[in-house]
Design a protein around this motif. Structure first.
Motif, PDB file in Angstrom:
ATOM      1  N   GLY B  15       0.810  -1.224   0.000  1.00 24.19           N
ATOM      2  CA  GLY B  15       0.000   0.000   0.000  1.00 24.19           C
ATOM      3  C   GLY B  15       0.845   1.277   0.000  1.00 24.19           C
ATOM      4  O   GLY B  15       0.394   2.339  -0.457  1.00 24.19           O
ATOM      5  N   ASN B  16       2.099   1.156   0.482  1.00 29.39           N
ATOM      6  CA  ASN B  16       2.948   2.352   0.573  1.00 29.39           C
ATOM      7  C   ASN B  16       3.315   2.939  -0.783  1.00 29.39           C
ATOM      8  O   ASN B  16       3.813   4.061  -0.861  1.00 29.39           O
ATOM      9  N   ILE B  17       3.093   2.187  -1.866  1.00 28.71           N
ATOM     10  CA  ILE B  17       3.479   2.739  -3.184  1.00 28.71           C
ATOM     11  C   ILE B  17       2.715   4.024  -3.486  1.00 28.71           C
ATOM     12  O   ILE B  17       3.146   4.824  -4.298  1.00 28.71           O
ATOM     13  N   THR B  18       1.596   4.237  -2.814  1.00 28.32           N
ATOM     14  CA  THR B  18       0.839   5.484  -3.056  1.00 28.32           C
ATOM     15  C   THR B  18       1.610   6.710  -2.532  1.00 28.32           C
ATOM     16  O   THR B  18       1.344   7.824  -2.942  1.00 28.32           O
ATOM     17  N   GLU B  19       2.569   6.460  -1.618  1.00 32.23           N
ATOM     18  CA  GLU B  19       3.257   7.599  -1.002  1.00 32.23           C
ATOM     19  C   GLU B  19       4.025   8.437  -2.025  1.00 32.23           C
ATOM     20  O   GLU B  19       4.124   9.649  -1.916  1.00 32.23           O
ATOM     21  N   TRP B  20       4.560   7.802  -3.044  1.00 26.19           N
ATOM     22  CA  TRP B  20       5.377   8.552  -4.010  1.00 26.19           C
ATOM     23  C   TRP B  20       4.596   8.973  -5.248  1.00 26.19           C
ATOM     24  O   TRP B  20       5.115   9.638  -6.123  1.00 26.19           O
ATOM     25  N   SER B  21       3.365   8.502  -5.324  1.00 26.90           N
ATOM     26  CA  SER B  21       2.524   8.955  -6.438  1.00 26.90           C
ATOM     27  C   SER B  21       1.089   8.638  -6.049  1.00 26.90           C
ATOM     28  O   SER B  21       0.537   7.607  -6.433  1.00 26.90           O
ATOM     29  N   GLU B  22       0.548   9.542  -5.259  1.00 28.53           N
ATOM     30  CA  GLU B  22      -0.720   9.248  -4.609  1.00 28.53           C
ATOM     31  C   GLU B  22      -1.839   8.979  -5.612  1.00 28.53           C
ATOM     32  O   GLU B  22      -2.558   7.990  -5.517  1.00 28.53           O
ATOM     33  N   GLU B  23      -1.973   9.847  -6.588  1.00 24.22           N
ATOM     34  CA  GLU B  23      -3.100   9.744  -7.512  1.00 24.22           C
ATOM     35  C   GLU B  23      -3.055   8.424  -8.286  1.00 24.22           C
ATOM     36  O   GLU B  23      -4.040   7.681  -8.345  1.00 24.22           O
ATOM     37  N   LEU B  24      -1.894   8.149  -8.880  1.00 24.59           N
ATOM     38  CA  LEU B  24      -1.802   6.920  -9.684  1.00 24.59           C
ATOM     39  C   LEU B  24      -1.938   5.672  -8.801  1.00 24.59           C
ATOM     40  O   LEU B  24      -2.599   4.705  -9.179  1.00 24.59           O
ATOM     41  N   GLY B  25      -1.301   5.738  -7.634  1.00 18.77           N
ATOM     42  CA  GLY B  25      -1.392   4.608  -6.706  1.00 18.77           C
ATOM     43  C   GLY B  25      -2.836   4.336  -6.316  1.00 18.77           C
ATOM     44  O   GLY B  25      -3.304   3.193  -6.367  1.00 18.77           O
ATOM     45  N   ASN B  26      -3.535   5.379  -5.934  1.00 20.28           N
ATOM     46  CA  ASN B  26      -4.934   5.207  -5.530  1.00 20.28           C
ATOM     47  C   ASN B  26      -5.792   4.684  -6.673  1.00 20.28           C
ATOM     48  O   ASN B  26      -6.664   3.840  -6.473  1.00 20.28           O
ATOM     49  N   LYS B  27      -5.511   5.207  -7.878  1.00 23.38           N
ATOM     50  CA  LYS B  27      -6.287   4.727  -9.032  1.00 23.38           C
ATOM     51  C   LYS B  27      -6.044   3.235  -9.252  1.00 23.38           C
ATOM     52  O   LYS B  27      -6.950   2.480  -9.543  1.00 23.38           O
ATOM     53  N   PHE B  28      -4.778   2.842  -9.094  1.00 19.84           N
ATOM     54  CA  PHE B  28      -4.471   1.419  -9.260  1.00 19.84           C
ATOM     55  C   PHE B  28      -5.242   0.577  -8.242  1.00 19.84           C
ATOM     56  O   PHE B  28      -5.886  -0.407  -8.598  1.00 19.84           O
TER      57      PHE B  28
END
Ligand code: SF4
Ligand code: SF4
Lengths: 358, 111
Positions: B15-28
């Motif tokens: 889940g931490n991958i959203t930290e460096w690119s919140e929008e794309l991470g959340n969309k994924f």
């Protein structure tokens, strides 16, 4: 498959303080668990308070004809703790005078208590709406003196709730012992034969599913569908509901988690699946658990961990509804087991499927 | 402890991958969550497909995650192994079917 209880093996984990120490201090290599107390405080749910008593769960003894791998009671044939008729009489007094609508007999194998039938007969007279016996099924086939149990249950309109880890032999026998699956199937067929579990029958037969290893139960509704389909197709067996129950890290299940090096991951899985919506209906809020020797606990798990109710009233002989209502429930890290996913209680999920996290 | 490229504990940090690119991470994660919802296929069927793909992709994190997920859904060992064979059959078939391209090329060059 264990052959003896932890107690008989002289294991450290037979001691509740040892279990509590592991639960509180953890044995983690990567990260630490938040405390359950802090977790529920985030949504202002601490302290957990007891509501009005609805369910009285009575543990009539730890003796069992099985020695299942994951038993949180550490029950087995070598356990001698058994409720006496005197304590049963005290329970009956409370049943008569309390507003509880459900009586839930558990163990061990409750049927192995020599006064089991007497107690069922007496308790059936006092107007309880739902009279549950948690039967491990194989007891019905264990010995001739138990063969008539289906008829006895029927006579007293007992609600039978039975454990069934899986619809396949391999998984069931792995958790509960060789031959358990075949005996359980036979017992279910006998219960069906007297009318239990039929779609329009009032003779309630529910199954309890708990995972056979270090993983959480899947979605209750879809598991029920799969169980029903498989048991009907393979053995012509019918039942009413399936309750999916999470294994709590206590006694033999805790021992298994540690021995198989699954403890850390399992505890993290519970915390990851923590669902604040499941806290509201944890069973301790409307249940009281009574031990074989008459002491009062918030639930069967707290009973095994020897965490008594937080009240002046400690024993069934001093029962006082007013003093017990509104008490603070005693919690520890094992409570994560009741609040993972869609929640877990003796009646299965504590929140409806659509509100749950699958 | 010996160092390896993969640390099983890292799966919990996915889940931490959203930290460096919140929008794309959340969309994924939103997309991922939707994909696995009960639909025309049951969540159980989807989990088995994921288990097979985890193997053809040879992702140890996904193998761990979907071994557990299928177990949670009551899937048996036999079903799991059959699903992997389906993945393996497609993977080997996909390798072999390119043999036709090789044959075409060789025939053209060496006709
Ligand atoms: S899980 Fe139930 S049937 Fe198995 S040993 Fe414990 S009390 Fe007995
Ligand atoms: S373990 Fe017992 S006290 Fe803790 S939440 Fe569950 S029912 Fe309540």
């Amino acid at each position: 498959m264990a052959v003896k209880s932890l107690k008989k093996q002289g294991s450290d984990l037979a001691q509740s303080n040892k279990q509590l120490e592991i639960l509180s201090n953890g044995i983690f290599q990567s990260g630490e668990l938040p405390t359950f107390k802090n977790k529920i405080s985030e949504t202002n749910q601490f302290p957990l308070k007891a509501k009005k008593l609805e369910i009285l769960q009575i543990n009539v003894g730890y003796m069992c004809n099985q020695v299942c791998d994951h038993c949180h009671v550490d029950a087995g044939p070598d356990r001698k703790e058994i409720m006496t008729r005197d304590t049963m009489r005290q329970c009956l007094e409370v049943i008569k005078n309390s507003g509880a609508h459900t009586l839930d007999l558990t163990g061990g194998a409750p049927e192995m208590n020599p006064d089991f039938r007497w107690f069922v007969e007496e308790a059936a007279k006092v107007g309880i709406k739902d009279f549950i016996v948690r039967s491990n099924l194989t007891i019905i086939r264990a010995n001739k003196k138990y063969y008539d149990l289906p008829e006895f249950f029927k006579k007293h309109n007992v609600h039978v709730v039975s454990s069934m880890p899986h619809w396949t032999r391999g998984k069931t026998d792995k958790q509960r012992g060789d031959g358990v699956f075949d005996k359980s199937i036979k017992a279910l067929q006998e219960l069906n034969a007297v009318g239990y579990g039929m779609p329009n029958s009032d003779l309630r037969l529910d199954l309890v599913y708990n995972p056979s290893g270090a993983f959480l139960p899947g979605d209750q509704a879809s598991m029920e569908k799969d169980f029903k389909k498989a048991l009907l197709e393979d053995f012509n067996i019918q039942f009413h509901n399936l309750f999916a129950i999470t294994n709590l890290p206590i006694a033999r299940f805790l021992d298994y988690l540690i021995a198989s090096e699954n403890y850390e991951d399992y505890m993290f899985s519970l915390v990851e699946a923590y669902n604040p919506a499941a806290v509201k209906n944890v069973m301790c809020t409307n249940t009281l658990s009574i031990s074989w020797d008459g002491y009062l606990f918030d639930c069967d798990f707290n009973q095994m961990l020897e965490l008594p109710v937080n009240s002046k009233v400690k024993h069934i002989s001093e029962y006082n509804e007013e003093l017990l209502e509104g008490r603070n429930i005693v919690i520890s890290q094992h409570c994560y087991g009741c609040t993972a996913g869609a929640g877990s209680s003796c009646q299965g999920n504590t929140i409806p499927a659509e509100a749950g996290i699958s | 402890m010996s160092k390896t490229y993969y640390d099983p504990a890292d799966l919990r940090k996915f889940g931490n991958i959203t930290e460096w690119s919140e929008e794309l991470g959340n969309k994924f994660f939103e997309y991922y969550g939707k994909v696995f919802e009960e639909g025309a296929l049951t969540a159980r069927e989807k989990s088995l497909i994921a288990l097979a793909v985890a193997h053809t992709e040879q992702c140890p994190y996904c193998i761990d995650a979907y071994s557990k997920d299928t177990l949670q859904r009551g899937v048996t060992k036999e079903e799991m192994m059959e699903a992997i064979h389906v993945g393996a059959a497609i993977k080997s078939g996909a390798t072999l079917v390119h043999g036709v391209q090789m044959m075409n090329k060789v025939n053209k060059l060496d006709g």
